[in-house]
Enzyme design. Structure first.
Site, mmCIF file in Angstrom:
data_model
loop_
_atom_site.group_PDB
_atom_site.id
_atom_site.type_symbol
_atom_site.label_atom_id
_atom_site.label_comp_id
_atom_site.label_asym_id
_atom_site.label_seq_id
_atom_site.Cartn_x
_atom_site.Cartn_y
_atom_site.Cartn_z
ATOM 1 C CG ASN A 11 32.107 26.812 15.455
ATOM 2 O OD1 ASN A 11 31.704 27.928 15.753
ATOM 3 N ND2 ASN A 11 32.773 26.576 14.344
ATOM 4 C CG ASN A 71 31.098 23.933 11.955
ATOM 5 O OD1 ASN A 71 31.217 23.665 13.147
ATOM 6 N ND2 ASN A 71 32.138 24.024 11.146
ATOM 7 C CE LYS A 72 33.099 21.079 15.384
ATOM 8 N NZ LYS A 72 33.488 22.358 14.772
ATOM 9 C CB ILE A 73 26.104 17.165 15.839
ATOM 10 C CG1 ILE A 73 26.625 16.374 14.641
ATOM 11 C CG2 ILE A 73 24.821 16.551 16.359
ATOM 12 C CD1 ILE A 73 26.645 14.890 14.832
ATOM 13 C CB ILE A 74 24.173 20.094 19.668
ATOM 14 C CG1 ILE A 74 25.351 19.818 20.599
ATOM 15 C CG2 ILE A 74 23.345 18.840 19.429
ATOM 16 C CD1 ILE A 74 24.944 19.506 22.021
#
Length: 386
Positions: A187, A189-192
């Site tokens: 998603n 907002n995730k790290i990647i």
């Protein structure tokens, strides 16, 4: 006007656009193509997973995982309570019943002792759950060994929700690769990120092959469209897989940046009275996907909500720690096993801006606003007792 400082936003590199252009130039725009195959292979290389299927979201991956393990209407599924609702929604999609389990204070994740006790009790009455869904929260692995041992003791399959924990470690291995099936989220907002997307992994090639089959509308091998099972439109597009390949190349850098954010926050704010940061458990390395802390209003001088509102007034986005699922109205009738650890973390917990593209100026502004709240509250507190 100052720019807003958001919680966690996408952080693009240099390769993603090149790979997107490649998909356009070759006209591989559909949910099939070389980027998908390469993304799955490269993801396995990074995580150590045996096999992978790229899908449209982490939620889709969880839905497929539960379906692959035979979860049906009326079944019980044990589930971490301190998590985003997407962990439990797929259980409800299948008509099954989530049973929520409290956290421990060491990792904020599922309490292994509570799980062991709950499985023992269920076994006595022949009511073992169909599966256990374990969340690795805010970039930190749960204590997997005792949880997996308890599941194996009672032959209950473990699904790992590692949506927030890509890049973390548990005893030098990637969380998400220990259970029968693991899932990840990409998603925004995730790290990647792949904009929206997810990955299902397993060491069982037949499970992953079936996941791909179900994710492409369960189309039988036939020259015409023939379907013997109900399937889903869950496959990731080749274009988004190209983004994922570029992002995956930067994973270690993104983790390092978020850990640096945490270190700066902790160095400046860690000695304030009433502030405690989410601990890093000794069994692994957290990514610090989000920097989380708890605030004791009695000693800090202000509560979580006062801090959140004060920062919001300065266009700084923060969020309360996840509201436990057993306290959500939609799951009010579901069974809960545990005490008040998850509830306490929600009541006092706050997530700070944590993106890998935060500047030093951004971090300084967040820190100064928190210090200002404490300073103003302390003055008020002192005045009231003089």
């Amino acid at each position: 006007m100052t720019k807003p400082i958001l919680l966690s936003i996408p952080h693009m590199g240099d390769r993603e656009l090149k790979l997107i252009k490649e998909a356009f130039d070759t006209n591989w725009i559909a949910p099939v193509g070389p980027h998908i195959n390469a993304f799955e292979e490269e993801f396995c290389q990074v995580t150590g997973a045996g096999y992978a299927a790229a899908v449209s979201s982490g939620t889709a991956a969880l839905h497929l995982a539960l379906r692959l393990l035979g979860v049906e209407s009326g079944d019980e599924v044990f589930c971490s309570t301190l998590t985003f609702i997407a962990t439990a929604n797929p259980i409800a999609y299948l008509g099954a019943k989530p049973v929520f389990i409290d956290s421990d204070r060491t990792s904020w994740n599922m309490n292994p002792d509570l799980l062991q006790e709950a499985l023992e009790n269920r076994a006595r009455f022949g009511r073992l759950p169909k599966a256990v869904v374990l969340v690795h929260l805010y970039g930190q692995s749960a204590d997997i060994d005792p949880i997996l041992k308890a599941c194996n003791q009672y032959d209950v399959p473990l699904i790992e929700d590692a949506a927030e924990a890509l890049g973390a470690t548990y005893k030098e291995r990637s969380p998400g690769t220990f259970g029968r099936i693991g899932i990840y989220s990409f998603n925004g907002n995730k790290i990647i990120t792949t904009s929206g997307g997810g990955m299902l992994v397993s060491d069982d090639p037949q499970l992953v092959a079936k996941a791909r089959f179900l994710a492409t509308q369960a189309r039988d091998l036939s020259p015409h469209y023939q379907h013997s099972e109900i399937g889903y439109n869950y496959r990731l597009s080749n274009v988004l897989a190209g983004i994922g390949r570029g992002q995956l190349h930067l994973l270690s850098e993104r983790v390092a940046a978020r850990r640096r954010n945490f270190k700066i926050y902790q160095q400046v704010l860690g000695n304030l009275p009433g502030i405690e940061f989410m601990p890093e458990a000794i069994f692994g390395r957290a990514t610090r996907w989000l920097t989380c802390l708890t605030i004791d209003p009695a000693t800090f001088g202000a509560d979580r909500e006062q801090v959140r509102i004060a920062l919001a007034a300065q266009q700084i986005e923060t969020r309360p720690v996840w509201k436990p699922l057993h306290l959500q109205p939609v799951f009010a009738e579901c069974e809960y096993i545990g005490d008040t650890v998850a509830k306490d973390l929600f009541t006092h917990g706050l997530c700070l801006p944590s993106g890998s593209n935060l500047t030093d100026e951004d971090l300084e502004q967040v820190i100064n606003e928190i210090l200002a709240v404490h300073h103003n509250s302390s003055k008020t507190h002192t005045y009231m007792f003089l």
